[in-house]
Design an enzyme around this catalytic site. Structure first.
Site, PDB file in Angstrom:
ATOM      1  N   PRO A   2      43.722 -18.268  35.044  1.00 53.02           N
ATOM      2  CA  PRO A   2      43.604 -16.817  35.225  1.00 53.02           C
ATOM      3  C   PRO A   2      43.255 -16.099  33.922  1.00 53.02           C
ATOM      4  O   PRO A   2      43.981 -16.172  32.942  1.00 53.02           O
ATOM      5  CB  PRO A   2      44.998 -16.411  35.715  1.00 53.02           C
ATOM      6  CG  PRO A   2      45.599 -17.665  36.254  1.00 53.02           C
ATOM      7  CD  PRO A   2      45.054 -18.766  35.397  1.00 53.02           C
ATOM      8  N   GLU A   3      42.098 -15.446  33.905  1.00 60.88           N
ATOM      9  CA  GLU A   3      41.724 -14.558  32.813  1.00 60.88           C
ATOM     10  C   GLU A   3      41.349 -13.225  33.454  1.00 60.88           C
ATOM     11  O   GLU A   3      41.575 -13.018  34.653  1.00 60.88           O
ATOM     12  CB  GLU A   3      40.604 -15.174  31.981  1.00 60.88           C
ATOM     13  CG  GLU A   3      41.009 -16.540  31.432  1.00 60.88           C
ATOM     14  CD  GLU A   3      40.152 -17.054  30.290  1.00 60.88           C
ATOM     15  OE1 GLU A   3      39.454 -16.248  29.653  1.00 60.88           O
ATOM     16  OE2 GLU A   3      40.192 -18.265  30.030  1.00 60.88           O
ATOM     17  N   LYS A  51      45.423  -8.963  32.224  1.00 64.10           N
ATOM     18  CA  LYS A  51      45.873 -10.094  33.034  1.00 64.10           C
ATOM     19  C   LYS A  51      47.054  -9.727  33.924  1.00 64.10           C
ATOM     20  O   LYS A  51      47.680 -10.605  34.525  1.00 64.10           O
ATOM     21  CB  LYS A  51      46.241 -11.268  32.124  1.00 64.10           C
ATOM     22  CG  LYS A  51      45.094 -11.780  31.276  1.00 64.10           C
ATOM     23  CD  LYS A  51      45.549 -12.977  30.460  1.00 64.10           C
ATOM     24  CE  LYS A  51      44.442 -13.470  29.542  1.00 64.10           C
ATOM     25  NZ  LYS A  51      44.871 -14.659  28.771  1.00 64.10           N
ATOM     26  N   ARG A 250      46.871 -24.543  23.443  1.00 59.90           N
ATOM     27  CA  ARG A 250      45.640 -23.772  23.390  1.00 59.90           C
ATOM     28  C   ARG A 250      44.472 -24.705  23.080  1.00 59.90           C
ATOM     29  O   ARG A 250      43.956 -24.721  21.965  1.00 59.90           O
ATOM     30  CB  ARG A 250      45.720 -22.679  22.325  1.00 59.90           C
ATOM     31  CG  ARG A 250      46.757 -21.602  22.587  1.00 59.90           C
ATOM     32  CD  ARG A 250      46.354 -20.719  23.752  1.00 59.90           C
ATOM     33  NE  ARG A 250      47.150 -19.491  23.798  1.00 59.90           N
ATOM     34  CZ  ARG A 250      47.144 -18.641  24.818  1.00 59.90           C
ATOM     35  NH1 ARG A 250      46.385 -18.893  25.867  1.00 59.90           N
ATOM     36  NH2 ARG A 250      47.873 -17.555  24.783  1.00 59.90           N
TER      37      ARG A 250
END
Length: 276
Positions: A2-3, A51, A250
């Site tokens: 999800p972005e 978001k 990340r």
């Protein structure tokens, strides 16, 4: 993952299913709000903010949720089987006479006064897909700490809201710099282009089921998820390393030829890719 574009799509689905309709079922499965009953109230709208998702409900209430990595809202026609996950993963149920919205694995779910929404999203920078978009302010935020790696600055939602790890990698590739470049070292011409390019990437993908940054069918992304595969521009093997303080994963992808500049050493960069 999800972005900003994914959350925008989720908000539109929720809005289309619920807005203007009265809730006949309400179940918030988090201890703090387990006794809250929204039945009989009309859903006013569902709005994305970076978001975050804000479902505004009659009576001055807002149901605030955040998907993070694993959360999802699913819409079902009444009478259809729910297939979004196990029952114990359900955190919220909002139902009308026609459809039911089910929130799975939502790490953030809270009911607050609409007038208090700033408590949940007031810290966010300009929203790339929102009416408050301000490219000059967004760029100033990113460059505010000139020593900070550009990739980390782009992910900081206080700078600009909507970029996640995929767009971080793709945006740095398109700018021709590594995500480890100090933000203050970004050439002025590329810095001026950054806000426009970031907005363009999210805008062209908010209507698409599959995220594309290359414009090439079957080759959707330039670098993200392509460790050890050839760069679509120069053929050099794409590299992979983690970026950040280690508090969360990340995975960061880049082309060492198209994106010259500071980066981890080669053995570190390939450690994760060999395990994939």
């Amino acid at each position: 993952m999800p972005e900003g574009d994914t959350v925008w799509q989720a908000a539109r689905r929720l809005h289309d299913a619920l807005a203007g309709r009265v809730l006949v079922r309400s179940d918030l499965r988090v201890p703090r709000f387990a006794t809250a009953d929204l039945t009989g109230r009309t859903v006013v709208d569902v709005t994305p903010r970076g978001k975050h998702l804000l479902a505004r409900i009659e009576g001055g209430l807002t149901l605030h949720s955040h998907l993070r990595m694993d959360g999802a809202w699913k819409i079902y026609e009444n009478g259809r089987r729910w297939t979004g996950g196990a029952g114990h993963q359900i955190r919220a149920i909002l139902g009308t006479t026609e459809r039911t919205a089910v929130g799975y694995r939502l790490p953030v779910l809270e009911l607050l006064r609409t007038s208090d929404e700033s408590r949940a999203v007031g810290h966010l920078g300009p929203d790339l897909l929102g009416p408050d978009w301000d490219p000059d302010r967004a760029l100033a935020n990113v460059l505010r700490d000139p020593a900070r790696p550009l990739g980390e600055a782009l992910l900081d939602q206080r700078n600009l809201a909507g970029i996640g790890n995929v767009y971080k990698c793709e945006l740095c590739f398109l700018l021709g710099v590594t995500p480890w470049l100090p933000a203050g070292d970004l050439p002025a011409d590329r810095a001026a282009h950054l806000p426009e390019l970031a907005k363009k990437l999210l805008e062209i993908n908010r209507e698409r089921p599959v995220r594309v940054t290359t414009g090439r069918r079957g080759q959707d992304l330039y670098v993200y998820g392509r460790a050890r595969r050839p760069c679509l521009r120069c053929g050099t093997s794409i590299r992979l390393a983690d970026q950040g303080d280690g508090s969360r994963e990340r995975p960061t992808y880049w082309c060492p030829t198209c994106q010259p500049g500071p980066s981890p050493t080669v053995p570190t960069a390939y450690r994760r890719s060999r395990a994939m």
